[in-house]
Design a protein around this motif. Structure first.
Motif, PDB file in Angstrom:
ATOM      1  N   ASP A 149      11.224 -15.598   4.696  1.00 47.87           N
ATOM      2  CA  ASP A 149      11.107 -16.877   4.002  1.00 47.87           C
ATOM      3  C   ASP A 149      12.227 -17.088   2.993  1.00 47.87           C
ATOM      4  O   ASP A 149      11.988 -17.520   1.875  1.00 47.87           O
ATOM      5  CB  ASP A 149       9.741 -16.986   3.318  1.00 47.87           C
ATOM      6  CG  ASP A 149       9.543 -15.905   2.248  1.00 47.87           C
ATOM      7  OD1 ASP A 149      10.338 -14.949   2.190  1.00 47.87           O
ATOM      8  OD2 ASP A 149       8.586 -16.018   1.456  1.00 47.87           O
ATOM      9  N   GLY A 150      13.464 -16.780   3.413  1.00 49.24           N
ATOM     10  CA  GLY A 150      14.571 -17.158   2.544  1.00 49.24           C
ATOM     11  C   GLY A 150      14.463 -18.627   2.182  1.00 49.24           C
ATOM     12  O   GLY A 150      14.737 -19.039   1.053  1.00 49.24           O
ATOM     13  N   TYR A 151      14.051 -19.414   3.153  1.00 49.45           N
ATOM     14  CA  TYR A 151      13.643 -20.808   2.974  1.00 49.45           C
ATOM     15  C   TYR A 151      12.410 -21.000   3.850  1.00 49.45           C
ATOM     16  O   TYR A 151      12.252 -20.325   4.874  1.00 49.45           O
ATOM     17  CB  TYR A 151      14.761 -21.766   3.394  1.00 49.45           C
ATOM     18  CG  TYR A 151      16.061 -21.517   2.674  1.00 49.45           C
ATOM     19  CD1 TYR A 151      16.308 -22.065   1.421  1.00 49.45           C
ATOM     20  CD2 TYR A 151      17.037 -20.704   3.246  1.00 49.45           C
ATOM     21  CE1 TYR A 151      17.498 -21.814   0.746  1.00 49.45           C
ATOM     22  CE2 TYR A 151      18.228 -20.442   2.576  1.00 49.45           C
ATOM     23  CZ  TYR A 151      18.447 -21.000   1.325  1.00 49.45           C
ATOM     24  OH  TYR A 151      19.623 -20.743   0.661  1.00 49.45           O
ATOM     25  N   THR A 152      11.532 -21.918   3.468  1.00 51.51           N
ATOM     26  CA  THR A 152      10.303 -22.092   4.251  1.00 51.51           C
ATOM     27  C   THR A 152      10.590 -22.456   5.699  1.00 51.51           C
ATOM     28  O   THR A 152       9.819 -22.108   6.592  1.00 51.51           O
ATOM     29  CB  THR A 152       9.403 -23.176   3.631  1.00 51.51           C
ATOM     30  OG1 THR A 152      10.145 -24.404   3.492  1.00 51.51           O
ATOM     31  CG2 THR A 152       8.869 -22.739   2.273  1.00 51.51           C
ATOM     32  N   ILE A 153      11.709 -23.126   5.965  1.00 50.36           N
ATOM     33  CA  ILE A 153      12.052 -23.479   7.335  1.00 50.36           C
ATOM     34  C   ILE A 153      12.242 -22.234   8.191  1.00 50.36           C
ATOM     35  O   ILE A 153      11.915 -22.220   9.386  1.00 50.36           O
ATOM     36  CB  ILE A 153      13.316 -24.377   7.382  1.00 50.36           C
ATOM     37  CG1 ILE A 153      13.640 -24.838   8.796  1.00 50.36           C
ATOM     38  CG2 ILE A 153      14.514 -23.674   6.771  1.00 50.36           C
ATOM     39  CD1 ILE A 153      12.613 -25.747   9.410  1.00 50.36           C
ATOM     40  N   ASP A 154      12.743 -21.145   7.588  1.00 50.54           N
ATOM     41  CA  ASP A 154      12.870 -19.884   8.319  1.00 50.54           C
ATOM     42  C   ASP A 154      11.509 -19.409   8.800  1.00 50.54           C
ATOM     43  O   ASP A 154      11.342 -19.006   9.958  1.00 50.54           O
ATOM     44  CB  ASP A 154      13.476 -18.800   7.422  1.00 50.54           C
ATOM     45  CG  ASP A 154      14.930 -19.042   7.086  1.00 50.54           C
ATOM     46  OD1 ASP A 154      15.666 -19.543   7.942  1.00 50.54           O
ATOM     47  OD2 ASP A 154      15.332 -18.718   5.950  1.00 50.54           O
ATOM     48  N   ALA A 155      10.530 -19.413   7.909  1.00 47.34           N
ATOM     49  CA  ALA A 155       9.200 -18.906   8.247  1.00 47.34           C
ATOM     50  C   ALA A 155       8.514 -19.790   9.282  1.00 47.34           C
ATOM     51  O   ALA A 155       7.800 -19.296  10.160  1.00 47.34           O
ATOM     52  CB  ALA A 155       8.344 -18.797   6.982  1.00 47.34           C
ATOM     53  N   VAL A 156       8.710 -21.101   9.192  1.00 51.36           N
ATOM     54  CA  VAL A 156       8.163 -22.010  10.196  1.00 51.36           C
ATOM     55  C   VAL A 156       8.784 -21.731  11.559  1.00 51.36           C
ATOM     56  O   VAL A 156       8.093 -21.645  12.579  1.00 51.36           O
ATOM     57  CB  VAL A 156       8.392 -23.473   9.770  1.00 51.36           C
ATOM     58  CG1 VAL A 156       8.073 -24.428  10.917  1.00 51.36           C
ATOM     59  CG2 VAL A 156       7.539 -23.807   8.542  1.00 51.36           C
ATOM     60  N   ALA A 157      10.102 -21.564  11.578  1.00 47.41           N
ATOM     61  CA  ALA A 157      10.789 -21.272  12.837  1.00 47.41           C
ATOM     62  C   ALA A 157      10.319 -19.946  13.424  1.00 47.41           C
ATOM     63  O   ALA A 157      10.086 -19.841  14.639  1.00 47.41           O
ATOM     64  CB  ALA A 157      12.299 -21.236  12.612  1.00 47.41           C
ATOM     65  N   GLN A 158      10.169 -18.935  12.585  1.00 48.60           N
ATOM     66  CA  GLN A 158       9.702 -17.632  13.067  1.00 48.60           C
ATOM     67  C   GLN A 158       8.301 -17.741  13.664  1.00 48.60           C
ATOM     68  O   GLN A 158       7.989 -17.111  14.685  1.00 48.60           O
ATOM     69  CB  GLN A 158       9.689 -16.622  11.913  1.00 48.60           C
ATOM     70  CG  GLN A 158      11.056 -16.245  11.385  1.00 48.60           C
ATOM     71  CD  GLN A 158      11.642 -15.026  12.083  1.00 48.60           C
ATOM     72  OE1 GLN A 158      11.164 -14.586  13.115  1.00 48.60           O
ATOM     73  NE2 GLN A 158      12.689 -14.473  11.494  1.00 48.60           N
ATOM     74  N   THR A 159       7.445 -18.529  13.031  1.00 46.16           N
ATOM     75  CA  THR A 159       6.067 -18.695  13.511  1.00 46.16           C
ATOM     76  C   THR A 159       6.052 -19.291  14.916  1.00 46.16           C
ATOM     77  O   THR A 159       5.326 -18.824  15.798  1.00 46.16           O
ATOM     78  CB  THR A 159       5.278 -19.594  12.551  1.00 46.16           C
ATOM     79  OG1 THR A 159       5.270 -19.001  11.245  1.00 46.16           O
ATOM     80  CG2 THR A 159       3.841 -19.764  13.030  1.00 46.16           C
ATOM     81  N   GLU A 160       6.847 -20.319  15.118  1.00 45.04           N
ATOM     82  CA  GLU A 160       6.884 -20.954  16.433  1.00 45.04           C
ATOM     83  C   GLU A 160       7.583 -20.070  17.458  1.00 45.04           C
ATOM     84  O   GLU A 160       7.138 -19.957  18.607  1.00 45.04           O
ATOM     85  CB  GLU A 160       7.556 -22.317  16.321  1.00 45.04           C
ATOM     86  CG  GLU A 160       6.743 -23.283  15.464  1.00 45.04           C
ATOM     87  CD  GLU A 160       7.328 -24.679  15.382  1.00 45.04           C
ATOM     88  OE1 GLU A 160       6.698 -25.534  14.733  1.00 45.04           O
ATOM     89  OE2 GLU A 160       8.418 -24.929  15.954  1.00 45.04           O
ATOM     90  N   ALA A 161       8.661 -19.415  17.039  1.00 47.85           N
ATOM     91  CA  ALA A 161       9.385 -18.541  17.959  1.00 47.85           C
ATOM     92  C   ALA A 161       8.523 -17.366  18.405  1.00 47.85           C
ATOM     93  O   ALA A 161       8.636 -16.905  19.550  1.00 47.85           O
ATOM     94  CB  ALA A 161      10.658 -18.023  17.298  1.00 47.85           C
ATOM     95  N   ALA A 162       7.644 -16.886  17.525  1.00 44.61           N
ATOM     96  CA  ALA A 162       6.769 -15.758  17.862  1.00 44.61           C
ATOM     97  C   ALA A 162       5.710 -16.142  18.877  1.00 44.61           C
ATOM     98  O   ALA A 162       5.110 -15.268  19.506  1.00 44.61           O
ATOM     99  CB  ALA A 162       6.109 -15.215  16.602  1.00 44.61           C
ATOM    100  N   GLY A 163       5.448 -17.436  19.017  1.00 45.07           N
ATOM    101  CA  GLY A 163       4.496 -17.899  20.013  1.00 45.07           C
ATOM    102  C   GLY A 163       3.120 -18.229  19.483  1.00 45.07           C
ATOM    103  O   GLY A 163       2.177 -18.399  20.261  1.00 45.07           O
ATOM    104  N   PHE A 164       2.984 -18.353  18.172  1.00 50.79           N
ATOM    105  CA  PHE A 164       1.688 -18.745  17.620  1.00 50.79           C
ATOM    106  C   PHE A 164       1.343 -20.187  17.988  1.00 50.79           C
ATOM    107  O   PHE A 164       0.170 -20.564  18.019  1.00 50.79           O
ATOM    108  CB  PHE A 164       1.696 -18.597  16.097  1.00 50.79           C
ATOM    109  CG  PHE A 164       1.548 -17.184  15.622  1.00 50.79           C
ATOM    110  CD1 PHE A 164       0.302 -16.566  15.585  1.00 50.79           C
ATOM    111  CD2 PHE A 164       2.652 -16.452  15.218  1.00 50.79           C
ATOM    112  CE1 PHE A 164       0.151 -15.266  15.153  1.00 50.79           C
ATOM    113  CE2 PHE A 164       2.521 -15.147  14.781  1.00 50.79           C
ATOM    114  CZ  PHE A 164       1.271 -14.543  14.751  1.00 50.79           C
TER     115      PHE A 164
END
Length: 401
Positions: free
Chosen positions: A297-312
């Motif tokens: 979460d360097g920026y919240t957009i990173d964490a959002v992208a990771q969540t979707e990329a992980a397949g949640f």
């Protein structure tokens, strides 16, 4: 399934952290040394068993050979057979690769960060700023007068990703807001965190705009800190006094977006998706098996992208996922009703450590060592660290019951 010869053959056996603070008045070597000593002691090994060192950070232990020599000398380690620079998630993966390949048997991963108040001063008053103005990758004038715009590696491209995400998928900033609140809620329960005051969704929406639509509460918090981990083979780990945490699968991802700070690729083509795709192709586990999830979460957009990329969820659906996964009693996320997210507060709450604190928290949770913050029965954790532009890693950790 892709080849994964290192599956469950490596283990994290030591973890050590310094205090986190906004101005600890300490050197990077001091922070790195404290974290390293704690990790080696935690592993229950003699320091001479360390034969590999990997260091990383924004301004790490004088990156390169001199830095490693300083740390090695301060620790009193006589010989090492492998050293390497790394940053963000890559340092952990590099270290694990070195052990698996036989370049070393037991590796110490050390990451330090400094808040560096001088970053907000002018180039004339600050030699570091003067050098940065000459060699900075996005321009030396970024952030000189405004400490919120603090990085030479600045938030502007990430704000651009936020705007593009909202436009492409026809959504508002709700996903960013809930991630920020989730991380601060967990930080409020973490005595090591620097930002322990809970925030609400309203607080998020009222926080200061930095680069529209990025707000102050979308940005991680610069701190002074040090983190260290010890990685060895699973075979050696079984003889140590600590509960091993196994590296089940891992991946580094990269795409051509790394050539530019211009966002020329599509949302699902950036490096997060590449790293997660590589991980799941090598894993026996699926996203539904995860107890814990640590998206950077360097920026919240990173964490959002990771969540979707992980397949949640599917691309563009993080806002809906977070809404239905929200636990209003604690102001935290429980993805799909079960998976907890960033239980230490991340960079937004505990403080910026380049992702090293995500690994440390995951290991401690999987060991069952977090006291009142412990997640009962936690046995699997996915850590996703890195940037749209560089050093993206995905690491799946697990324990034996």
């Amino acid at each position: 399934m892709a080849r994964n010869p290192l599956k469950d053959k490596l283990a994290v056996v030591g973890v050590g952290s310094t205090p986190y603070g906004r101005d600890l008045q300490r050197s990077e070597l001091s922070l790195g040394l404290e974290a390293a000593v704690r990790a080696i002691t935690d592993a229950g090994i003699d320091k001479q068993q360390i034969d590999g060192i990997c260091g990383s950070g924004m301004t790490p232990l004088a990156m390169g050979g001199a830095g490693f020599l300083s740390l090695q000398g301060a620790l009193g380690i006589d010989e090492v057979t492998w050293v390497k620079n790394g940053w963000l998630g890559s340092a952990f993966v590099y270290a694990a690769e070195a052990v698996f390949s036989g370049l070393c048997d037991t590796v110490l991963v050390v990451q330090t960060y400094m808040r560096n108040p001088g970053m907000s001063r002018s180039a004339a008053a600050d030699p570091f700023r003067a050098r940065a103005a000459q060699f900075g990758d996005v321009g030396g004038d970024v952030g000189i007068e405004d400490f919120a715009r603090r990085w030479l590696h600045s938030g502007e491209p990430y704000a651009g990703w936020m705007r593009r995400y909202m436009a492409d998928f026809g959504v508002g900033p709700d996903a960013f807001a809930r991630m920020a609140v989730n991380n601060r809620s967990h930080a409020a329960r973490n005595p090591a965190a620097v930002m322990r005051e809970p925030i609400s969704l309203e607080d998020y929406h009222q926080s200061r705009l930095i680069w529209d639509p990025m707000r102050m509460l979308d940005m991680d918090v610069p701190v002074d800190c040090g983190e260290a981990l010890v990685i060895t083979t699973a075979e050696r780990a079984r003889d140590l006094p600590v509960k091993p945490v196994y590296i089940h699968a891992m991946s580094l991802g990269g795409t051509r977006v790394g050539e530019f700070y211009e966002n020329t690729l599509g949302w699902t083509e950036n490096a997060f998706w590449v790293a997660m795709k590589g991980l799941w192709a090598r894993s026996d586990l699926k996203v539904d098996d995860l107890d814990l999830f640590y998206p950077y979460d360097g920026y919240t957009i990173d964490a959002v992208a990771q969540t979707e990329a992980a397949g949640f969820c599917k691309p563009g659906e993080a806002g809906d996922l977070f809404r239905v996964s929200w636990d209003p009693s604690a102001d935290i996320l429980r993805l799909n009703g079960r998976t907890l997210v960033t239980t230490h507060g991340g960079g937004l709450g505990q403080g910026r450590a380049g992702g090293a604190n995500f690994y440390a928290e995951a290991v401690r949770q999987l060991r069952g060592q977090e006291g009142e913050r412990q997640i009962p029965g936690a046995a699997t954790a996915l850590v996703g660290i890195g940037s749209f532009f560089h050093d993206p890693s995905a690491v799946l950790l697990r324990t034996e019951g």
